[in-house]
Design a protein around this motif. Sequence first.
Motif, PDB file in Angstrom:
ATOM      1  N   GLY A 182       0.814  -1.216   0.000  1.00 51.05           N
ATOM      2  CA  GLY A 182       0.000   0.000   0.000  1.00 51.05           C
ATOM      3  C   GLY A 182       0.845   1.262   0.000  1.00 51.05           C
ATOM      4  N   THR A 183       2.125   1.123   0.406  1.00 51.96           N
ATOM      5  CA  THR A 183       2.993   2.307   0.456  1.00 51.96           C
ATOM      6  C   THR A 183       4.029   2.306  -0.662  1.00 51.96           C
ATOM      7  N   ILE A 184       3.916   1.352  -1.578  1.00 51.25           N
ATOM      8  CA  ILE A 184       4.964   1.151  -2.580  1.00 51.25           C
ATOM      9  C   ILE A 184       4.658   1.889  -3.894  1.00 51.25           C
ATOM     10  N   GLY A 185       3.414   1.845  -4.312  1.00 51.30           N
ATOM     11  CA  GLY A 185       3.020   2.529  -5.547  1.00 51.30           C
ATOM     12  C   GLY A 185       2.752   4.011  -5.289  1.00 51.30           C
ATOM     13  N   ASP A 186       2.123   4.687  -6.255  1.00 52.51           N
ATOM     14  CA  ASP A 186       1.815   6.108  -6.099  1.00 52.51           C
ATOM     15  C   ASP A 186       0.699   6.304  -5.076  1.00 52.51           C
ATOM     16  N   ILE A 187      -0.292   5.414  -5.123  1.00 49.38           N
ATOM     17  CA  ILE A 187      -1.438   5.495  -4.213  1.00 49.38           C
ATOM     18  C   ILE A 187      -1.743   4.074  -3.731  1.00 49.38           C
ATOM     19  N   GLY A 188      -2.114   3.944  -2.454  1.00 49.20           N
ATOM     20  CA  GLY A 188      -2.481   2.628  -1.925  1.00 49.20           C
ATOM     21  C   GLY A 188      -3.874   2.673  -1.324  1.00 49.20           C
ATOM     22  N   CYS A 189      -4.584   1.547  -1.387  1.00 41.26           N
ATOM     23  CA  CYS A 189      -5.957   1.500  -0.879  1.00 41.26           C
ATOM     24  C   CYS A 189      -6.124   0.323   0.081  1.00 41.26           C
ATOM     25  N   TYR A 190      -6.597   0.620   1.292  1.00 41.12           N
ATOM     26  CA  TYR A 190      -6.815  -0.396   2.321  1.00 41.12           C
ATOM     27  C   TYR A 190      -8.306  -0.571   2.583  1.00 41.12           C
ATOM     28  N   SER A 191      -8.668  -1.755   3.087  1.00 45.50           N
ATOM     29  CA  SER A 191     -10.043  -1.998   3.507  1.00 45.50           C
ATOM     30  C   SER A 191     -10.093  -2.377   4.977  1.00 45.50           C
ATOM     31  N   PHE A 192     -11.087  -1.811   5.670  1.00 50.68           N
ATOM     32  CA  PHE A 192     -11.372  -2.212   7.054  1.00 50.68           C
ATOM     33  C   PHE A 192     -12.804  -2.744   7.154  1.00 50.68           C
ATOM     34  N   HIS A 193     -13.206  -3.443   6.119  1.00 53.39           N
ATOM     35  CA  HIS A 193     -14.490  -4.128   6.099  1.00 53.39           C
ATOM     36  C   HIS A 193     -14.466  -5.233   7.159  1.00 53.39           C
ATOM     37  N   GLU A 194     -15.619  -5.746   7.546  1.00 56.82           N
ATOM     38  CA  GLU A 194     -15.620  -6.736   8.638  1.00 56.82           C
ATOM     39  C   GLU A 194     -14.936  -8.051   8.251  1.00 56.82           C
ATOM     40  N   THR A 195     -14.724  -8.266   6.977  1.00 56.70           N
ATOM     41  CA  THR A 195     -14.052  -9.503   6.550  1.00 56.70           C
ATOM     42  C   THR A 195     -12.534  -9.355   6.501  1.00 56.70           C
ATOM     43  N   LYS A 196     -12.018  -8.159   6.761  1.00 59.50           N
ATOM     44  CA  LYS A 196     -10.578  -7.960   6.647  1.00 59.50           C
ATOM     45  C   LYS A 196      -9.880  -8.114   8.008  1.00 59.50           C
ATOM     46  N   ASN A 197      -8.562  -8.085   8.026  1.00 55.78           N
ATOM     47  CA  ASN A 197      -7.814  -8.353   9.261  1.00 55.78           C
ATOM     48  C   ASN A 197      -8.128  -7.367  10.379  1.00 55.78           C
ATOM     49  N   TYR A 198      -8.289  -6.090  10.010  1.00 54.29           N
ATOM     50  CA  TYR A 198      -8.628  -5.039  10.981  1.00 54.29           C
ATOM     51  C   TYR A 198      -9.886  -4.387  10.458  1.00 54.29           C
ATOM     52  N   SER A 199     -10.804  -4.090  11.378  1.00 50.28           N
ATOM     53  CA  SER A 199     -12.111  -3.676  10.876  1.00 50.28           C
ATOM     54  C   SER A 199     -12.665  -2.444  11.565  1.00 50.28           C
ATOM     55  N   MET A 200     -13.561  -1.769  10.881  1.00 45.86           N
ATOM     56  CA  MET A 200     -14.383  -0.716  11.472  1.00 45.86           C
ATOM     57  C   MET A 200     -15.819  -0.891  10.957  1.00 45.86           C
ATOM     58  N   GLY A 201     -16.170  -2.126  10.639  1.00 46.78           N
ATOM     59  CA  GLY A 201     -17.479  -2.425  10.065  1.00 46.78           C
ATOM     60  C   GLY A 201     -17.406  -2.253   8.562  1.00 46.78           C
ATOM     61  N   GLU A 202     -17.578  -1.019   8.124  1.00 47.93           N
ATOM     62  CA  GLU A 202     -17.287  -0.634   6.743  1.00 47.93           C
ATOM     63  C   GLU A 202     -16.270   0.493   6.842  1.00 47.93           C
ATOM     64  N   GLY A 203     -15.231   0.444   6.053  1.00 51.82           N
ATOM     65  CA  GLY A 203     -14.249   1.523   6.098  1.00 51.82           C
ATOM     66  C   GLY A 203     -13.001   1.168   5.335  1.00 51.82           C
ATOM     67  N   GLY A 204     -12.138   2.134   5.220  1.00 53.81           N
ATOM     68  CA  GLY A 204     -10.895   1.901   4.496  1.00 53.81           C
ATOM     69  C   GLY A 204      -9.951   3.066   4.692  1.00 53.81           C
ATOM     70  N   ALA A 205      -8.892   3.092   3.890  1.00 50.72           N
ATOM     71  CA  ALA A 205      -7.949   4.202   3.944  1.00 50.72           C
ATOM     72  C   ALA A 205      -7.302   4.353   2.586  1.00 50.72           C
ATOM     73  N   ILE A 206      -6.884   5.592   2.320  1.00 45.00           N
ATOM     74  CA  ILE A 206      -6.097   5.839   1.115  1.00 45.00           C
ATOM     75  C   ILE A 206      -4.713   6.288   1.565  1.00 45.00           C
ATOM     76  N   VAL A 207      -3.686   5.703   0.956  1.00 43.40           N
ATOM     77  CA  VAL A 207      -2.307   5.942   1.352  1.00 43.40           C
ATOM     78  C   VAL A 207      -1.638   6.784   0.267  1.00 43.40           C
ATOM     79  N   LEU A 208      -1.055   7.907   0.690  1.00 42.35           N
ATOM     80  CA  LEU A 208      -0.425   8.814  -0.280  1.00 42.35           C
ATOM     81  C   LEU A 208       1.057   8.882   0.022  1.00 42.35           C
ATOM     82  N   ARG A 209       1.843   8.338  -0.870  1.00 45.85           N
ATOM     83  CA  ARG A 209       3.275   8.200  -0.624  1.00 45.85           C
ATOM     84  C   ARG A 209       3.984   9.552  -0.578  1.00 45.85           C
ATOM     85  N   ASP A 210       3.553  10.476  -1.430  1.00 46.24           N
ATOM     86  CA  ASP A 210       4.165  11.811  -1.377  1.00 46.24           C
ATOM     87  C   ASP A 210       3.079  12.879  -1.397  1.00 46.24           C
ATOM     88  N   ASP A 211       3.487  14.142  -1.382  1.00 49.36           N
ATOM     89  CA  ASP A 211       2.544  15.257  -1.235  1.00 49.36           C
ATOM     90  C   ASP A 211       1.755  15.586  -2.502  1.00 49.36           C
TER      91      ASP A 211
END
Length: 380
Positions: free
Chosen positions: A167-196
């Motif tokens: 998620g931190t290797i490409g230009d943009i990374g996308c994570y999920s925190f859906h209940e089926t994923k390792n870490y959860s918030m019910g429904e949710g996710g994150a966007i990872v921005l390597r630079d400004d």
Amino acid sequence: MIDFNVPPYIGTEEKYIKEAINSHAICGDGQFTKKCSKWMEEKFSVNRVLLTTSCSSSLEMAAILAGIEPGDEVIMPAFTFVSTANAFVLRGAKIVFVDIRPDTMNIDENLIEAAITEKTKAIVPVHYAGVGCEMDKILEIAKRHNLLVIEDAAQGVMAKYKDRFLGTIGDIGCYSFHETKNYSMGEGGAIVLRDDRFLEMAEIIREKGTNRSKFYRGQVDKYTWIEHGSSYLPSELNAAYLWGQLEEADKINDNRLETWNYYNESLKQLEIDGYITRPYIPKECTHNAHMYYIKVKDLEERTKLIQYLKENEVQAVFHYVPLHTAPAGIKYGRFCGEDRYTTKESERLLRLPMYYGITKEDREKVVRLIKEFFITNKGE
Ligand SMILES: *Cc1c(COP(=O)(O)O)cnc(C)c1O
């Protein structure tokens, strides 16, 4: 019944949700949203992480940030979740599907270059089961052709390729925190921005196209509509749940890995005897035990095994129907080259119950039944 998935629950989530309620600030970007972002930025040594309402939302934001326009092409594996494709289809892009590697079920990095045309804008590697794609090669191709790399790391939180977090290797990374994923918030996710480069615009897109984030930091004296955007900011209630999980991220990871290793060790003999194939982890990759799957002979055998497990109160499930064979995949995409592995390997794949806190007895039962199926019953 031994369920395939049980949403992760640590025990502190309720306390944090109550705190959020008592603070009278339950919309987004409050203390828990900030805590979660900061935790990930530090843990993953990355510039910026913004919580979103889902990985699907993160991918949609990435498609907007990438400036995808009607007629552009985006390359991705045919073996992935619909959200990977939807995000780009919503912007009018054509999806170019590429075959997968049979060993990791990830996009075959050696087939990407042949799929590039002058309309190609981005490559979207999907780290299946939290096992990293061959990122060095993918980054090298992207660089040579001036393409963006957007990682669908929905399943890859906490996993690594070489010494970098997925998620931190490409230009943009996308994570999920859906209940089926390792870490959860019910429904949710994150966007990872390597630079400004994308940061300011990402904040604007996430806040309905406004500069509200800047306004709250006191950097502008009024907030206004700047660009097209949407509502991709999750509520504090969800972030509070996630915070409980992130605080114990290593504990969750270790527990999942223990189960993964148990399955892998216990099923070794079945692979040696030629009944199944176990997952392959390239030496460059540190996985996060997102999933434990086995591959059986074919679709027919898989159907029988699922049935056998179900009769014995164990829920095991298959995974994606290859997107290029689905109605929307036919409409919005094309497959580049030959489907040597996507369909065949997806039909063999079976995911076993895997979640934080699964009991020893339960996983022992799963293994016992699978052995029984192959050895005692010989699959009959
Ligand atoms: C789960 C998943 C998504 C979607 O995540 P949401 O948070 O439910 O939107 C996207 N891509 C992959 C590979 C996934 O596994």
